[in-house]
Structure formats: structure tokens, C-alpha cells
Design a protein around this motif. Structure first.
Motif, PDB file in Angstrom:
ATOM      1  N   SER A 126       6.241  13.165  13.263  1.00 31.19           N
ATOM      2  CA  SER A 126       6.992  12.763  12.075  1.00 31.19           C
ATOM      3  C   SER A 126       6.662  11.310  11.769  1.00 31.19           C
ATOM      4  CB  SER A 126       8.498  12.932  12.326  1.00 31.19           C
ATOM      5  OG  SER A 126       8.869  12.350  13.564  1.00 31.19           O
ATOM      6  N   ILE A 127       6.541  10.998  10.483  1.00 32.43           N
ATOM      7  CA  ILE A 127       6.069   9.666  10.088  1.00 32.43           C
ATOM      8  C   ILE A 127       6.733   9.221   8.801  1.00 32.43           C
ATOM      9  CG2 ILE A 127       4.074  10.627   8.848  1.00 32.43           C
ATOM     10  CD1 ILE A 127       2.494   8.138   9.707  1.00 32.43           C
ATOM     11  N   ALA A 128       6.971   7.929   8.713  1.00 26.61           N
ATOM     12  CA  ALA A 128       7.428   7.303   7.472  1.00 26.61           C
ATOM     13  C   ALA A 128       6.437   6.210   7.099  1.00 26.61           C
ATOM     14  CB  ALA A 128       8.818   6.709   7.651  1.00 26.61           C
ATOM     15  N   VAL A 129       6.081   6.160   5.819  1.00 21.70           N
ATOM     16  CA  VAL A 129       5.206   5.105   5.312  1.00 21.70           C
ATOM     17  C   VAL A 129       6.099   4.088   4.615  1.00 21.70           C
ATOM     18  CG1 VAL A 129       3.182   4.550   3.926  1.00 21.70           C
ATOM     19  CG2 VAL A 129       3.391   6.825   4.961  1.00 21.70           C
ATOM     20  N   LEU A 130       6.280   2.933   5.252  1.00 20.88           N
ATOM     21  CA  LEU A 130       7.154   1.915   4.683  1.00 20.88           C
ATOM     22  C   LEU A 130       6.450   1.175   3.545  1.00 20.88           C
ATOM     23  CD1 LEU A 130       8.797   0.365   7.866  1.00 20.88           C
ATOM     24  CD2 LEU A 130       9.614   2.240   6.438  1.00 20.88           C
ATOM     25  N   PRO A 131       7.201   0.564   2.636  1.00 26.12           N
ATOM     26  CA  PRO A 131       6.570  -0.194   1.543  1.00 26.12           C
ATOM     27  C   PRO A 131       5.640  -1.263   2.089  1.00 26.12           C
ATOM     28  CG  PRO A 131       8.926   0.043   1.173  1.00 26.12           C
ATOM     29  CD  PRO A 131       8.669   0.549   2.549  1.00 26.12           C
ATOM     30  N   PHE A 132       4.447  -1.350   1.514  1.00 26.77           N
ATOM     31  CA  PHE A 132       3.480  -2.368   1.924  1.00 26.77           C
ATOM     32  C   PHE A 132       3.876  -3.710   1.302  1.00 26.77           C
ATOM     33  CE2 PHE A 132      -0.619   0.096   3.161  1.00 26.77           C
ATOM     34  CZ  PHE A 132       0.125   0.913   4.001  1.00 26.77           C
ATOM     35  N   ALA A 133       3.757  -4.758   2.083  1.00 25.75           N
ATOM     36  CA  ALA A 133       4.076  -6.092   1.570  1.00 25.75           C
ATOM     37  C   ALA A 133       2.971  -6.580   0.636  1.00 25.75           C
ATOM     38  CB  ALA A 133       4.239  -7.065   2.736  1.00 25.75           C
ATOM     39  N   ASN A 134       3.385  -7.148  -0.478  1.00 25.20           N
ATOM     40  CA  ASN A 134       2.426  -7.738  -1.421  1.00 25.20           C
ATOM     41  C   ASN A 134       2.182  -9.184  -1.007  1.00 25.20           C
ATOM     42  OD1 ASN A 134       0.950  -8.650  -3.624  1.00 25.20           O
ATOM     43  ND2 ASN A 134       2.772  -8.877  -4.921  1.00 25.20           N
ATOM     44  N   MET A 135       1.000  -9.434  -0.447  1.00 29.04           N
ATOM     45  CA  MET A 135       0.672 -10.779   0.043  1.00 29.04           C
ATOM     46  C   MET A 135      -0.186 -11.546  -0.952  1.00 29.04           C
ATOM     47  SD  MET A 135       2.116 -10.714   3.054  1.00 29.04           S
ATOM     48  CE  MET A 135       1.368 -11.938   4.124  1.00 29.04           C
ATOM     49  N   SER A 136      -0.261 -11.066  -2.193  1.00 30.87           N
ATOM     50  CA  SER A 136      -1.157 -11.675  -3.181  1.00 30.87           C
ATOM     51  C   SER A 136      -0.563 -12.912  -3.832  1.00 30.87           C
ATOM     52  CB  SER A 136      -1.498 -10.652  -4.272  1.00 30.87           C
ATOM     53  OG  SER A 136      -2.082  -9.509  -3.715  1.00 30.87           O
ATOM     54  N   GLY A 137       0.733 -13.109  -3.691  1.00 29.81           N
ATOM     55  CA  GLY A 137       1.370 -14.209  -4.407  1.00 29.81           C
ATOM     56  C   GLY A 137       1.526 -13.932  -5.880  1.00 29.81           C
ATOM     57  N   ASP A 138       1.268 -12.687  -6.280  1.00 26.52           N
ATOM     58  CA  ASP A 138       1.342 -12.298  -7.697  1.00 26.52           C
ATOM     59  C   ASP A 138       2.317 -11.133  -7.815  1.00 26.52           C
ATOM     60  OD1 ASP A 138       1.046 -11.487 -10.280  1.00 26.52           O
ATOM     61  OD2 ASP A 138      -1.088 -10.993 -10.145  1.00 26.52           O
ATOM     62  N   PRO A 139       3.510 -11.365  -8.354  1.00 28.17           N
ATOM     63  CA  PRO A 139       4.510 -10.290  -8.458  1.00 28.17           C
ATOM     64  C   PRO A 139       4.001  -9.066  -9.211  1.00 28.17           C
ATOM     65  CG  PRO A 139       5.483 -12.421  -8.982  1.00 28.17           C
ATOM     66  CD  PRO A 139       4.003 -12.645  -8.905  1.00 28.17           C
ATOM     67  N   GLU A 140       3.037  -9.273 -10.111  1.00 34.44           N
ATOM     68  CA  GLU A 140       2.529  -8.140 -10.885  1.00 34.44           C
ATOM     69  C   GLU A 140       1.712  -7.172 -10.034  1.00 34.44           C
ATOM     70  OE1 GLU A 140       0.490  -9.314 -14.376  1.00 34.44           O
ATOM     71  OE2 GLU A 140       2.204 -10.388 -15.230  1.00 34.44           O
ATOM     72  N   GLN A 141       1.338  -7.590  -8.825  1.00 29.82           N
ATOM     73  CA  GLN A 141       0.588  -6.700  -7.946  1.00 29.82           C
ATOM     74  C   GLN A 141       1.491  -5.767  -7.149  1.00 29.82           C
ATOM     75  OE1 GLN A 141      -2.625  -6.332  -8.237  1.00 29.82           O
ATOM     76  NE2 GLN A 141      -2.509  -7.926  -9.797  1.00 29.82           N
ATOM     77  N   GLU A 142       2.807  -5.885  -7.332  1.00 29.17           N
ATOM     78  CA  GLU A 142       3.735  -4.993  -6.632  1.00 29.17           C
ATOM     79  C   GLU A 142       3.418  -3.528  -6.946  1.00 29.17           C
ATOM     80  OE1 GLU A 142       6.241  -5.436  -4.426  1.00 29.17           O
ATOM     81  OE2 GLU A 142       5.800  -7.577  -4.309  1.00 29.17           O
ATOM     82  N   TYR A 143       3.069  -3.267  -8.220  1.00 25.35           N
ATOM     83  CA  TYR A 143       2.801  -1.882  -8.615  1.00 25.35           C
ATOM     84  C   TYR A 143       1.647  -1.300  -7.825  1.00 25.35           C
ATOM     85  CZ  TYR A 143      -1.539  -2.925 -11.079  1.00 25.35           C
ATOM     86  OH  TYR A 143      -2.832  -3.278 -11.369  1.00 25.35           O
ATOM     87  N   PHE A 144       0.637  -2.144  -7.512  1.00 25.95           N
ATOM     88  CA  PHE A 144      -0.514  -1.643  -6.767  1.00 25.95           C
ATOM     89  C   PHE A 144      -0.117  -1.338  -5.325  1.00 25.95           C
ATOM     90  CE2 PHE A 144      -4.193  -2.353  -4.001  1.00 25.95           C
ATOM     91  CZ  PHE A 144      -5.045  -1.381  -4.495  1.00 25.95           C
ATOM     92  N   ALA A 145       0.641  -2.252  -4.699  1.00 30.53           N
ATOM     93  CA  ALA A 145       1.089  -2.033  -3.323  1.00 30.53           C
ATOM     94  C   ALA A 145       1.956  -0.776  -3.234  1.00 30.53           C
ATOM     95  CB  ALA A 145       1.853  -3.253  -2.821  1.00 30.53           C
ATOM     96  N   ASP A 146       2.869  -0.600  -4.200  1.00 33.94           N
ATOM     97  CA  ASP A 146       3.734   0.584  -4.190  1.00 33.94           C
ATOM     98  C   ASP A 146       2.931   1.856  -4.444  1.00 33.94           C
ATOM     99  OD1 ASP A 146       5.786  -1.151  -3.783  1.00 33.94           O
ATOM    100  OD2 ASP A 146       6.630  -1.002  -5.805  1.00 33.94           O
ATOM    101  N   GLY A 147       1.945   1.767  -5.346  1.00 33.58           N
ATOM    102  CA  GLY A 147       1.105   2.931  -5.622  1.00 33.58           C
ATOM    103  C   GLY A 147       0.290   3.348  -4.411  1.00 33.58           C
ATOM    104  N   MET A 148      -0.131   2.339  -3.634  1.00 33.71           N
ATOM    105  CA  MET A 148      -0.890   2.623  -2.409  1.00 33.71           C
ATOM    106  C   MET A 148      -0.047   3.448  -1.438  1.00 33.71           C
ATOM    107  SD  MET A 148      -4.003   1.578  -1.638  1.00 33.71           S
ATOM    108  CE  MET A 148      -4.236   3.317  -1.349  1.00 33.71           C
TER     109      MET A 148
END
Length: 517
Positions: A126-148
Motif C-alpha cells: 500500500s502506498i500514498a504519493v504525498l504532494p511534491f514540494a515546489n522548490m522553484s521559488g515560483d508559485p505558478e509552478q505549483e500546478y506542475f508539481a501537483d500534476g506530477m
């Protein structure tokens, strides 16, 4: 506290430094220096600061301090010239400049104090994929991290043998300092995948870590870097890489757990795992023990389709490898168990793929076998197992080009698989039927480098060398093949499976090389 930077992890509780899953052994003062620099990364720290913190103010020469700082840099792949992580500011001091993610571990909860609502952990992985941290310093990249995370969660959920926590539950941890043990307990999973996404200068770097939640043990970690060209193709590419890497690690971790359990505590799934381990070498004794374990799994769980398919595969292998004392009985049992597995679960891609191959080897209904193998890879396009067996199904059906594409797809998903010699043998067989004999020789030799005791590649070499008129090399390959398969005859090989019906050039090569009829 644990600190993550690139593919390094510093665990301050255990006082351990890791690169991916590899422990880096460092002296205590080196660990303390790195710990202090990371904790104080928001400012420049002076020599006096370091001496006071690490040596408690004792007298330390500049040379000794420089030696220890160089050791810190060496441990994390840095240098005085590159200064990727530790920057020296002349006459001022030092500063840790790498991007860091903090994960704070709280005390492990007492199981007796756990709230009643905490879900039970399933017997199967059993596994859970936790939200990936956005380390880009760009809030607009949150969508990419969440999509991943969405893509990886979806890809993992296609493996019916995995219990995967849905996105809505995993994302309740978004933006929080996560205690992995607590997350595993609250979500009711054995494993947690966490990571970071970092985007800069047209490239994206994704770091992932697979952790056993109960112990905090790192099972796998890796870093993936790609050009940020087509965002959707990039997500597909990285998802495939991550899933292909962690699925075998999950299997290995589950196998290790099953092997540690006492015989009286074994579940049907534990027995199934042990059976797979036994049958992989494809020896007579291993197949017999694997069959026994698969049958015990079916006794404990009569509805376990995977165990039925595995038992059928054992019977099929006994026939194909000429181990069967009563071939007719083993054929009938393989087909019976194949049909039982389908009746129990005809929507599991791995079961479908396994059944398709058994049928292709022993029945020869090409249309239905191709339909099953195509459906298997459609249900789970990330399954190495499904693509590998699809290759053999198309090989037996007389479509070598499609067989090669399937084998190559499977090898792309498992690039360091110890069983890759089987796929390479399939490619060599297909190349022979395409009259690409030189390429067949290359593929067969690659297979033999991985497993010099497997007779299949020698058979390919015999046929390919014979067709090219390289008689001395054909005779040498024949001698080696007969050492590994002393009972081989052409007629017996033809009778073993349906493969011979489309392997016309293979059989012609055997006869040119004068193998025993």
C-alpha cells in the motif's frame, strides 16, 4: 529533523547522511559541521561560529577547520571551486546555499494510543504519493508539481496488486511539515512516496524518495532531470521513470517482509511472493516449489486470480522446458488454471498478460491471445510484465516486428532487470524470422552475458550462425547449447509449444547446423 537537498538526505536524529539510498559514512565533526551550516543557511557563519558550535570553543587551527570543511564538501559532492552547496565568502565566513526541504519527525505514536479511526494497513503493498514540494521559488509552478503527483498516483493505481491512496486524501498534507510515520498511520499505508520539483533555466529536476512509513527507512531515491519543452510529454516521461523504478523496489521490500515472517503467519499474498521468487530461475526444483506455494496461496484465498495464473504458468513452464513427467497432464492443468484465473478476474492486466502467454504457448488461438495481451497493456501501459508477455504472444503469432517493439518497451521500463536475458532472447528469435541474423547474434550474446546458463540464446546463435554460413561458430554454439540442454532434439522442441509453428527459420537453422532430430 531531516533535511533534503538534491538527492542527499541528512537525518539529524539518526545522525546519518544519505545519497539516494546509499549511506555516506562521515566522522562526527564532519556531520556536525554540515548540520550547523544547513540549520543556519539563512546567514553567513564565521569561523568563530563554527568553532564555537562544533568544537565548543576549543582552539582549532585554520588548517584543521579547512580540512574538515573540505571533508564536508567531499561528502556531498561539492568542491572549493564549484561551491554548489557551501559558498566561501572571503574574510566573512561560509554559507550553505543549496535549496533545502525540511521534514520534521515527531515522536512515534504509541500504537495503543492511536485513534480508532486510523485505517488498518492492507496485507498487500500500500502506498500514498504525498504532494511534491515546489522548490522553484515560483508559485505558478505549483500546478506542475501537483500534476506530477496526479500522474504518478494514476499510474500506480493501474497495478491492481497495489493499494494506492486517492489524491484527495494525500493532498491533505500539502504545505505541511510531514512526519512520515504519522502520515503512514493516518493514511493506512506501508509506503510513502515524497519528493520535490525544481524548475530553472528551461529544465526541471524532480527528486523522489520511497520510504517505509513505520520505520522511516529509505527504500529508494532518485533524481530525474529533463528539458522543459512539452510539459505533458515531460510528465509522461518522468512518471514512467518513477513508476518503473519504484515498482520493483516495492516488490523487493514486500518480498523481504514475507521472508521474515514465520511460516504460521504467512498470508496468501506472502506465499504468492515466495512462489515468484522460486520460479524466477526456471529450474525444475524451483518450479516445483513455486507451484506448491501457489497452490497453498489458492487454498488460503480461493479467489486469488494471480495465484491461479502463477500456478498455471508453473505447469506451462514445465511443458516448455521439457521438465514434465506427464506433459499431457501438465498441459491440461495449465489450461484449467488459466481459465480459472480469467473467471476470477478478467480485468487485472498482469493476470490477462500471463493467461495470454500460457494460451499462446499451449493453445494457439492467436486472435484471442492478441486481444488479451493488447487489453492488458491498455489497462496498464506502465506494466513491464504485460509488455514482456505481449512480446512473446506476438512472437508466437508470427508478428516479429510487433514482438520486438513490445520487448523493447518492457526493457525501457526495467532497464537493469536481472531477467532481461529473456526479453533479449525473444528479440533474437524475432530478428531471425526477419532474416536480420547479424542483429540476432548481437542480441543473443547480450542475453548470454546476463545469464550464460540459459539455453535460449544458444539456440538463436546456432540458427543465426548457420544461416550466415559461419559453420564453426554454429557448431560451437550448438555444443554449448547441448551442455545446458542435453536432452534437446528438434522434434522435442517443436512439440513443446506453439512457438515452433512460426519459427520456421529457427528450425531451418537447427537443421543446417545438424542438431539432433
Amino acid at each position: 529533523m531531516r533535511y533534503f537537498f538534491e538527492d542527499y538526505a541528512l537525518d539529524t536524529d539518526r545522525r546519518e547522511l544519505y545519497r539516494a539510498t546509499d549511506l555516506i559514512v562521515v566522522p562526527p565533526q564532519v556531520f556536525d559541521l554540515l548540520d550547523y551550516l544547513i540549520r543556519n543557511r539563512e546567514r553567513v557563519v564565521s569561523k568563530d561560529d563554527l568553532i564555537s558550535a562544533v568544537w565548543n570553543g576549543r582552539s582549532v587551527s585554520d588548517a584543521a577547520l579547512t580540512t574538515r570543511l573540505n571533508a564536508v564538501r567531499g561528502a556531498i559532492g561539492d568542491s572549493g571551486e564549484k561551491q554548489r552547496f557551501i559558498k566561501t565568502l572571503p574574510r566573512k565566513g561560509f554559507r550553505f546555499i543549496g535549496q533545502v526541504q525540511e521534514v520534521r519527525d515527531v515522536a512515534a505514536p504509541n500504537p495503543d494510543d492511536a485513534p480508532q479511526s486510523a485505517p488498518a494497513i492492507p496485507d498487500r503493498p500500500s502506498i500514498a504519493v504525498l504532494p511534491f514540494a515546489n522548490m522553484s521559488g515560483d508559485p505558478e509552478q505549483e500546478y506542475f508539481a501537483d500534476g506530477m503527483v496526479d500522474e504518478i498516483t494514476t499510474a500506480l493505481s493501474r497495478f491492481k496488486g497495489l493499494f494506492v491512496i486517492a489524491r484527495n486524501s494525500s493532498f491533505t498534507f500539502k504545505g505541511k511539515a510531514v512526519d512520515i510515520k504519522d502520515a503512514g498511520r493516518r493514511l493506512g499505508v506501508r509506503y510513502v512516496l515524497e519528493g520535490e520539483v525544481r524548475k530553472a533555466q528551461g529544465k526541471v529536476r524532480i527528486t523522489g524518495r520511497l520510504i517505509e512509513a513505520a520505520t522511516g527507512t529509505h527504500i529508494w531515491a532518485d533524481r530525474f532531470e529533463r528539458d522543459m519543452t512539452d510539459i505533458f510529454a515531460l510528465q509522461d516521461d518522468v512518471t514512467l521513470a518513477v513508476v518503473s523504478a519504484i515498482r520493483p523496489r516495492l516488490f523487493q521490500a514486500e518480498l523481504a517482509l514475507a521472508s521474515r515472517r514465520r511460516p504460521e503467519d504467512l498470508t496468501a499474498y506472502d506465499l504468492y511472493l515466495r512462489a515468484i521468487q522460486k520460479i524466477v530461475p526456471s529450474t525444475r526444483e524451483g518450479l516445483a516449489e513455486g507451484l506448491r506455494l501457489a497452490q497453498r496461496a489458492m487454498e488460503l484465498d480461493p479467489g486469488f486470480a494471480g495465484a491461479a495464473a502463477l500456478a498455471g504458468a508453473c505447469h506451462s513452464e514445465n511443458v516448455v522446458r521439457n521438465y514434465a513427467i506427464d506433459p499431457q497432464f501438465e498441459r491440461k492443468e495449465a489450461v484449467r488454471l488459466m481459465r480459472l484465473a480469467l473467471s476470477l478476474d478478467d480485468g487485472d492486466p498482469d493476470t490477462l498478460a500471463g493467461v495470454a502467454l500460457i494460451s499462446a504457448l499451449l493453445v494457439g488461438d492467436c486472435e484471442s491471445e492478441i486481444e488479451m495481451s493488447d487489453r492488458a497493456v491498455k489497462l496498464n501501459p506502465n506494466s513491464y510484465y504485460a509488455w514482456h508477455r505481449r512480446g512473446w504472444v506476438y512472437e508466437i503469432a508470427g508478428q516479429p516486428e510487433e514482438a520486438i517493439r513490445s520487448f523493447e518497451r518492457s526493457m525501457r521500463m526495467s532497464p537493469v532487470d536481472p531477467q532481461a536475458f529473456i526479453a533479449l532472447t525473444g528479440i533474437a528469435c524475432a530478428l531471425i524470422e526477419l532474416r536480420r541474423f547479424d542483429e540476432a547474434i548481437i542480441a543473443a550474446k547480450k542475453a548470454l552475458r546476463l545469464n550464460p546458463c540459459y539455453p535460449g540464446p544458444y539456440r538463436c546463435l546456432v540458427a543465426a550462425f548457420a544461416h550466415l554460413g559461419r559453420d564453426a561458430e554454429a557448431r560451437e554454439a550448438a555444443a554449448r547449447m547441448l551442455e545446458t540442454d542435453p536432452d534437446f532434439t528438434i522434434s522435442a522442441w517443436i512439440d513443446r509449444s506453439q512457438l515452433s509453428k512460426t519459427a520456421k527459420l529457427m528450425i531451418e537453422g537447427f537443421r543446417k547446423a545438424r542438431l539432433p532430430e
